[in-house]
Design a protein around this motif. Structure first.
Motif, PDB file in Angstrom:
ATOM      1  N   MET A 166       6.935   7.955  -5.179  1.00 34.78           N
ATOM      2  CA  MET A 166       6.917   8.916  -6.393  1.00 34.78           C
ATOM      3  C   MET A 166       7.846  10.166  -6.373  1.00 34.78           C
ATOM      4  SD  MET A 166       2.647   9.340  -6.952  1.00 34.78           S
ATOM      5  CE  MET A 166       2.139   9.153  -5.448  1.00 34.78           C
ATOM      6  N   HIS A 225      -2.611  14.604  -5.390  1.00 39.18           N
ATOM      7  CA  HIS A 225      -2.896  13.178  -4.703  1.00 39.18           C
ATOM      8  C   HIS A 225      -3.766  12.739  -3.679  1.00 39.18           C
ATOM      9  CE1 HIS A 225      -0.108  11.826  -7.934  1.00 39.18           C
ATOM     10  NE2 HIS A 225       0.625  12.988  -7.692  1.00 39.18           N
ATOM     11  N   ASN A 253       0.925  -1.297  -0.034  1.00 37.86           N
ATOM     12  CA  ASN A 253      -0.070   0.058  -0.070  1.00 37.86           C
ATOM     13  C   ASN A 253       0.807   1.211  -0.109  1.00 37.86           C
ATOM     14  OD1 ASN A 253       0.916  -0.474   2.612  1.00 37.86           O
ATOM     15  ND2 ASN A 253      -0.815   0.489   3.465  1.00 37.86           N
ATOM     16  N   GLU A 304       3.536   3.532  -2.213  1.00 34.96           N
ATOM     17  CA  GLU A 304       3.948   3.902  -3.466  1.00 34.96           C
ATOM     18  C   GLU A 304       5.051   5.105  -3.292  1.00 34.96           C
ATOM     19  OE1 GLU A 304       2.067   5.222  -7.777  1.00 34.96           O
ATOM     20  OE2 GLU A 304       0.702   4.838  -6.265  1.00 34.96           O
TER      21      GLU A 304
END
Length: 102
Positions: A9, A22, A5, A7
């Motif tokens: 970026m 986001h 879960n 991520e």
């Protein structure tokens, strides 16, 4: 890798704009030393002015990761030094192989 879960970026621009885009509700920042906290506290206050609904959470590292800076870790890795006590295992090879100085 062990957290499906999560991520990672990268972005350019203001962190608060990226967070809003986001749908983030908080920013998590690591603080190793008091000098880090002073800078991070100023950043958190400015982010709060720019985005009042966005919270900042500070995390402290384990003691074995609190000493030293990223610059020092990269330099040690670049010269082939042992990073075992300085960074978690998934980062050791990446730091050492990407920056090796011969």
């Amino acid at each position: 890798a062990p957290f499906p879960n999560v991520e990672i970026m990268s972005f350019h621009g203001l962190l608060v704009d990226f967070a809003k885009t986001h749908g983030a509700q908080c920013i998590v920042r690591g603080v190793r030393a008091f000098s880090d906290f002073e800078y991070e506290f100023q950043m958190a206050l400015m982010n709060r002015k720019l985005a009042p609904d966005l919270e900042t959470i500070f995390l402290m590292p384990k003691e074995k990761y609190s000493a030293g800076s990223s610059h020092l870790v990269r330099e040690i890795g670049g010269f082939g030094g042992d990073l075992h006590e300085l960074v978690p295992e998934p980062l050791r090879e990446r730091i050492s192989s990407g920056l090796r100085r011969d």
